[in-house]
Design a protein around this motif. Structure first.
Motif, mmCIF file in Angstrom:
data_model
loop_
_atom_site.group_PDB
_atom_site.id
_atom_site.type_symbol
_atom_site.label_atom_id
_atom_site.label_comp_id
_atom_site.label_asym_id
_atom_site.label_seq_id
_atom_site.Cartn_x
_atom_site.Cartn_y
_atom_site.Cartn_z
ATOM 1 N N MET A 1 0.837 -1.203 0.000
ATOM 2 C CA MET A 1 0.000 0.000 0.000
ATOM 3 C C MET A 1 0.874 1.257 0.000
ATOM 4 S SD MET A 1 -2.970 1.101 2.729
ATOM 5 C CE MET A 1 -3.839 -0.448 2.470
ATOM 6 N N MET A 2 1.928 1.234 0.828
ATOM 7 C CA MET A 2 2.842 2.372 0.871
ATOM 8 C C MET A 2 3.544 2.545 -0.479
ATOM 9 S SD MET A 2 5.933 3.107 3.583
ATOM 10 C CE MET A 2 6.901 1.708 3.003
ATOM 11 N N GLY A 3 3.907 1.401 -1.112
ATOM 12 C CA GLY A 3 4.538 1.466 -2.426
ATOM 13 C C GLY A 3 3.615 2.059 -3.474
ATOM 14 N N GLY A 4 2.337 1.717 -3.405
ATOM 15 C CA GLY A 4 1.363 2.287 -4.340
ATOM 16 C C GLY A 4 1.224 3.792 -4.170
ATOM 17 N N ILE A 5 1.187 4.247 -2.903
ATOM 18 C CA ILE A 5 1.082 5.689 -2.643
ATOM 19 C C ILE A 5 2.329 6.411 -3.138
ATOM 20 C CG2 ILE A 5 0.964 7.422 -0.803
ATOM 21 C CD1 ILE A 5 -0.695 5.359 0.805
ATOM 22 N N MET A 6 3.505 5.823 -2.886
ATOM 23 C CA MET A 6 4.750 6.438 -3.342
ATOM 24 C C MET A 6 4.820 6.501 -4.864
ATOM 25 S SD MET A 6 7.688 5.002 -0.748
ATOM 26 C CE MET A 6 8.966 5.799 -1.721
ATOM 27 N N SER A 7 4.307 5.470 -5.529
ATOM 28 C CA SER A 7 4.303 5.465 -6.996
ATOM 29 C C SER A 7 3.439 6.590 -7.547
ATOM 30 C CB SER A 7 3.804 4.109 -7.514
ATOM 31 O OG SER A 7 4.678 3.073 -7.114
ATOM 32 N N LEU A 8 2.287 6.826 -6.920
ATOM 33 C CA LEU A 8 1.431 7.940 -7.340
ATOM 34 C C LEU A 8 2.131 9.290 -7.133
ATOM 35 C CD1 LEU A 8 -2.039 6.750 -5.949
ATOM 36 C CD2 LEU A 8 -1.282 6.793 -8.342
ATOM 37 N N MET A 9 2.863 9.389 -6.017
ATOM 38 C CA MET A 9 3.626 10.615 -5.765
ATOM 39 C C MET A 9 4.716 10.800 -6.828
ATOM 40 S SD MET A 9 4.097 10.652 -1.619
ATOM 41 C CE MET A 9 5.235 12.039 -1.744
ATOM 42 N N MET A 10 5.360 9.694 -7.218
ATOM 43 C CA MET A 10 6.418 9.770 -8.226
ATOM 44 C C MET A 10 5.830 10.170 -9.582
ATOM 45 S SD MET A 10 9.156 9.178 -6.581
ATOM 46 C CE MET A 10 10.498 8.676 -7.629
ATOM 47 N N LEU A 11 4.626 9.705 -9.884
ATOM 48 C CA LEU A 11 3.965 10.134 -11.122
ATOM 49 C C LEU A 11 3.711 11.637 -11.108
ATOM 50 C CD1 LEU A 11 1.348 7.287 -11.775
ATOM 51 C CD2 LEU A 11 3.266 7.920 -13.246
ATOM 52 N N TRP A 12 3.299 12.139 -9.948
ATOM 53 C CA TRP A 12 3.043 13.575 -9.816
ATOM 54 C C TRP A 12 4.342 14.369 -9.978
ATOM 55 C CZ3 TRP A 12 4.393 16.982 -5.665
ATOM 56 C CH2 TRP A 12 3.827 18.261 -5.786
ATOM 57 N N ILE A 13 5.446 13.868 -9.372
ATOM 58 C CA ILE A 13 6.745 14.545 -9.487
ATOM 59 C C ILE A 13 7.239 14.509 -10.930
ATOM 60 C CG2 ILE A 13 9.187 14.393 -8.822
ATOM 61 C CD1 ILE A 13 8.216 13.328 -6.083
ATOM 62 N N SER A 14 7.040 13.357 -11.587
ATOM 63 C CA SER A 14 7.552 13.202 -12.951
ATOM 64 C C SER A 14 6.825 14.112 -13.944
ATOM 65 C CB SER A 14 7.414 11.741 -13.403
ATOM 66 O OG SER A 14 6.042 11.368 -13.503
ATOM 67 N N TRP A 15 5.592 14.510 -13.623
ATOM 68 C CA TRP A 15 4.806 15.354 -14.527
ATOM 69 C C TRP A 15 5.527 16.668 -14.826
ATOM 70 C CZ3 TRP A 15 1.147 14.785 -17.885
ATOM 71 C CH2 TRP A 15 0.366 15.873 -18.300
ATOM 72 N N GLY A 16 6.260 17.181 -13.843
ATOM 73 C CA GLY A 16 6.955 18.447 -14.043
ATOM 74 C C GLY A 16 8.464 18.317 -14.127
ATOM 75 N N SER A 17 8.975 17.089 -14.305
ATOM 76 C CA SER A 17 10.424 16.874 -14.375
ATOM 77 C C SER A 17 10.862 16.690 -15.827
ATOM 78 C CB SER A 17 10.823 15.636 -13.565
ATOM 79 O OG SER A 17 10.492 15.792 -12.201
ATOM 80 N N PRO A 18 12.032 17.211 -16.196
ATOM 81 C CA PRO A 18 12.542 17.015 -17.563
ATOM 82 C C PRO A 18 12.758 15.538 -17.882
ATOM 83 C CG PRO A 18 13.776 18.721 -16.423
ATOM 84 C CD PRO A 18 12.914 18.068 -15.389
ATOM 85 N N ALA A 19 12.618 15.186 -19.144
ATOM 86 C CA ALA A 19 12.735 13.794 -19.562
ATOM 87 C C ALA A 19 14.119 13.217 -19.248
ATOM 88 C CB ALA A 19 12.454 13.671 -21.064
ATOM 89 N N GLY A 20 15.159 14.071 -19.255
ATOM 90 C CA GLY A 20 16.503 13.596 -18.920
ATOM 91 C C GLY A 20 16.585 13.072 -17.499
ATOM 92 N N VAL A 21 15.886 13.740 -16.571
ATOM 93 C CA VAL A 21 15.833 13.286 -15.179
ATOM 94 C C VAL A 21 15.110 11.944 -15.089
ATOM 95 C CG1 VAL A 21 14.901 13.803 -12.893
ATOM 96 C CG2 VAL A 21 15.946 15.620 -14.254
ATOM 97 N N LEU A 22 13.990 11.820 -15.815
ATOM 98 C CA LEU A 22 13.225 10.571 -15.807
ATOM 99 C C LEU A 22 14.042 9.427 -16.395
ATOM 100 C CD1 LEU A 22 9.711 11.859 -16.980
ATOM 101 C CD2 LEU A 22 10.685 11.825 -14.682
#
Length: 258
Positions: A181-202
């Motif tokens: 459950m914690m992993g699922g929540i963290m994954s959603l947070m990472m999706l939110w962070i990735s939305w505004g991160s440059p593709a090179g960082v991803l």
């Protein structure tokens, strides 16, 4: 000092770009080198996690035996750690040591667009621009957004996958469910962070995480093989051979006729 360190990292990426002639491939090469450098630290961290899984059932047993005595729990836990030669802090030190390198790489990749403005930071024909964020790519149309969406999924999935692999052999159902459950929540947070991160960082994070997962699995396989070998050696300890000797009954000798 920090800016000098970041400039040095960018120079390394630019150096490999001179050989690869592709910024995405240069980032992956630098990521592999980074992972090779921190491999010994990652090995210790993975081994510490494996040892923690072995200690966990005993800790749970202590909590059940002394539910109202935290002092006794702490004393018994220290005894278990000493017997198993386990250090709970061993897994934190490698992570702290590699964080400065990771943060520097992260910041350099975020600032790549400002360093050489006229350069096209692309990853072959797969990702048009490594300085573009998924949110910006989404505004250009779904076709342009697809490669960035894939990077976002890898970025988030690489966070969730290690937790799944870690809990595969867990017998504690409650702990497994909480971790997932914690992993699922963290994954959603990472999706939110990735939305505004440059593709090179991803790209860097995804490649680094996947290599890290492979390294951890190799370490865990090595630890399990050692445990199996140790168990087999203990089973082969020479024990005294027990021989059941049954004495035959003496037959009566026939009497001679006179």
């Amino acid at each position: 000092m920090w800016d000098i360190f970041k400039d040095w990292i960018f120079d390394v990426i630019q150096f490999f770009y001179g050989f690869c002639h592709d910024w995405g491939l240069a980032i992956i090469v630098v990521t592999i080198i980074f992972r090779i450098i921190v491999a010994p630290l990652m090995h210790k961290q993975a081994k510490s996690s494996y040892d923690m899984q072995k200690v966990q059932p005993k800790i749970q047993e202590l909590k059940e035996r002394f539910p109202d005595d935290p002092t006794r729990q702490s004393q018994e836990m220290q005894k278990i750690y000493a017997e198993m030669k386990f250090n709970p802090l061993a897994g934190c030190l490698p992570l702290l040591l590699q964080m400065p390198i990771f943060l520097a790489l992260f910041q350099v990749l975020r600032e790549m667009g400002d360093r050489v403005g006229d350069t096209s930071y692309s990853f072959y024909n797969l990702v048009p621009s490594l300085v573009t964020t998924p949110s910006q790519a989404f505004g250009e149309g779904f076709g342009t957004f697809v490669p960035y969406l894939i990077l976002m999924v890898v970025f988030a999935g690489a966070t969730f996958l290690p937790m799944i692999l870690q809990q595969m052999n867990s017998t504690n159902k409650q702990q497994r469910n909480q971790t997932l459950m914690m992993g699922g929540i963290m994954s959603l947070m990472m999706l939110w962070i990735s939305w505004g991160s440059p593709a090179g960082v991803l790209l860097f994070w995804g490649a680094s995480s996947l290599i890290g997962i492979a390294q951890s699995q190799l370490t865990l396989a090595h630890c399990r093989a050692q445990d199996r070998r140790k168990a087999e050696e203990e089973a082969l300890v020479v024990k005294p051979v027990e021989v059941n000797v049954t004495r035959k009954e003496k037959k009566k000798r026939p009497k001679k006729k006179r």
